[in-house]
Write a protein that holds these residues in place. Structure first.
Motif, PDB file in Angstrom:
ATOM      1  N   SER A  58       0.852  -1.191   0.000  1.00  0.00           N
ATOM      2  CA  SER A  58       0.000   0.000   0.000  1.00  0.00           C
ATOM      3  C   SER A  58       0.880   1.230   0.000  1.00  0.00           C
ATOM      4  N   THR A  63      -6.724   3.827   0.943  1.00  0.00           N
ATOM      5  CA  THR A  63      -7.224   2.559   1.480  1.00  0.00           C
ATOM      6  C   THR A  63      -8.610   2.219   0.951  1.00  0.00           C
ATOM      7  N   THR A  66      -8.768  -1.406  -0.605  1.00  0.00           N
ATOM      8  CA  THR A  66      -8.899  -2.465   0.401  1.00  0.00           C
ATOM      9  C   THR A  66     -10.299  -2.464   0.987  1.00  0.00           C
ATOM     10  N   GLU A  67     -10.853  -1.275   1.247  1.00  0.00           N
ATOM     11  CA  GLU A  67     -12.213  -1.186   1.788  1.00  0.00           C
ATOM     12  C   GLU A  67     -13.203  -1.823   0.825  1.00  0.00           C
ATOM     13  N   THR A  92      -3.317  -2.957   6.411  1.00  0.00           N
ATOM     14  CA  THR A  92      -4.583  -2.780   7.122  1.00  0.00           C
ATOM     15  C   THR A  92      -5.050  -4.056   7.788  1.00  0.00           C
TER      16      THR A  92
END
Lengths: 361, 145
Positions: A58, A63, A66-67, A92
């Motif tokens: 990352s 993010t 990823t979410e 994360t």
């Protein structure tokens, strides 16, 4: 410690049945437009393989990618992809932190050299020697080059990793670039979008794990099966475009009737993605269906392509006569408008102005 | 007068209720696959979601195939419904996720759809499970006896 279990063993230990996994493979096969009979091949192949080592880097990112992949209201079939891989490094999601986390990455690289997949989200800054984004005191550039050296393939997830994204937008103060601007000697697949649709990410990984190759890619390195069509060509509001029925404001009769959002700035004609067919949130909806024009977020430089709320050129003003005559063949108009719009996008990128409140009125 | 005007053109409006012809085309493909199943034993499958079906096409296809004797639900991370149509060997398989959303829809031409079958490795694991349960029953009988 390396995980030596096969995927089949890992699933059995989690209490996930073979039929559940076969159902996941049938879904993936359908999404990837593979022959339907491939579902059993995919299931048998994946069940017998050791879990694929994946290192997720990352960099300059929000993010959101990823979410997108991890948000779900209930255990979903797509979540099974996490069973098929050994996610050896992810800022994360991993439990380890600090030097222990970096040691996990290095061990995974050593144990699986030449065979691990690298997933990258976020752009890579080059200005100030790369100091704009560092991890464990090392620049993103340095870490990417080191990790990519032993990778079997690289998946650039999100428009930032694929094309530079928001950090790359004019004036690009950090000198942000895409993964493909740095790594030239590894197979790279771009899964663009801000963020990408989650099942597109899992589909690419499933394809690679089953067949050992990347799916067929377009000229921008995106899998054709998901990015082959424009939003405009698959949009359910297309009949309204063809009939000339457009919403003029966000709350007028046209908007309430679900008419085309072209005049409100929709970038569907110049955007390739699976939103109109695969949709979001498990197939519930996508921006246009929810009443907002497409932003074009899976295309390069979409942040610099002019206001999100300024419409693309209309056929009567910017398209040559032959294309106007072909107005009943919506696809031809779409292509002609797309070409005219790309020229205008390019001009807009050079004269980028910030969005103001007036643009939203 | 342009000579092209003499060419009859039917504009496809795609209005609900209009027969697009897709249902008949799919039925012909099912016919071919069923013939192959009979002669060679090779199963076939048609992914309905990969086809550009218009409103009404699926209903026309379902009406043509009818309903058979078998209607099975499989609970595996959501419900998968397997129905044999009125044409033996032609099955309609609908996969749904845990939220009830359809994630895949297939016509399978087979003696039995793959997802209904028990995998040999699962049967081997099942034998171990059964032997443990029998042992538990016997142990329970000894305690009471």
């Amino acid at each position: 410690m390396a995980d030596d279990r096969t995927l089949g063993e890992a699933l059995a230990q989690r209490g996930i049945s073979r039929r559940s996994f076969l159902k996941f493979c049938a879904t993936m096969t359908s999404l990837l437009a593979l022959p339907p009979g491939m579902a059993e091949v995919m299931a048998e192949t994946l069940a017998r393989t050791r879990r694929q080592s994946v290192i997720w880097l990352s960099f300059q990112e929000c993010t959101g990618c990823t979410e997108s992949l991890t948000r779900s209201h209930s255990p979903t079939l797509e979540g099974l992809m996490f069973e098929a891989i050994s996610l050896d490094y992810h800022h994360t999601l991993q439990a380890a932190a600090g030097t222990a986390a970096e040691a996990a990455r290095e061990q995974a690289m050593k144990d699986n050299y030449g065979k691990y997949i690298v997933i990258v989200d976020g752009s890579i800054p080059l200005n100030a020697g790369g100091a704009y984004s560092t991890i464990a005191g090392r620049t993103n550039l340095d870490m990417l080059k080191e990790t990519a050296a032993g990778a079997a393939a690289i998946v650039s997830v999100g428009t930032c990793a694929a094309f530079g994204g928001l950090p790359h937008a004019n004036p690009n103060p950090t000198g942000a670039v895409a993964v493909s601007d740095i790594i030239k000697d590894k197979p790279i697949v771009n899964v663009s979008g801000c963020p990408p649709i989650p099942v597109v990410i899992t589909g690419v990984v499933a394809y690679f794990l089953t067949l050992g190759t990347l799916p067929e890619l377009d000229s921008l390195g995106r899998p054709k099966v998901f990015f082959g069509d424009s939003i405009h060509d698959r949009c359910y509001r297309r009949p309204f475009y063809d009939q000339g029925k457009f919403a003029k404001t966000f709350d007028d009769e046209g908007a309430r009737n679900g008419w085309c959002l072209y005049e409100l700035g929709c970038k569907g004609p110049v955007t390739h993605n699976a939103c109109a067919t695969t949709k979001w949130n498990g197939g519930v909806s996508f921006p246009i269906e929810s009443g907002h024009p497409c932003l074009g977020c899976s295309e390069p430089n979409f942040w610099d392509a002019g206001s999100f709320y300024q419409s693309l050129p209309t056929p009567t003003t910017s398209v040559k006569g032959a294309a106007v005559a072909a107005v009943v063949a919506g696809a031809a108009v779409g292509a002609a408008v797309g070409a005219a719009s790309r020229r205008r996008k390019s001009k807009a990128a050079k004269a980028r102005t910030p969005v103001t409140v007036d643009d939203l009125k | 007068m342009n000579g092209l005007d003499a060419i009859g053109i039917r504009i496809e409006t795609g209005a609900p209720g209009e027969d697009s012809g897709y249902a008949l085309a799919i039925l012909r493909e099912i016919e071919s696959l069923l013939g192959e199943l009979i002669t060679s034993g090779r199963a076939g499958r048609i992914d309905l979601r990969s086809l550009p079906l218009l409103p009404g096409d699926e209903a026309r296809l379902a009406a043509a195939l009818g309903e058979g004797e078998v209607d099975a639900d499989i609970q595996a991370m959501g419900t998968t419904r397997v129905r044999e149509t009125a044409v033996p060997g032609v099955w309609w398989v609908t996969h749904a996720n845990a939220d009830g959303q359809t994630v895949a829809e297939l016509i399978e031409i087979a003696l039995v759809p793959e997802i209904l079958k028990t995998h040999p490795e699962d049967a081997r694991a099942g034998l171990n499970t059964l032997q443990e349960r029998i042992a538990d029953l016997i142990r329970g009988g000894d305690t009471n006896g």
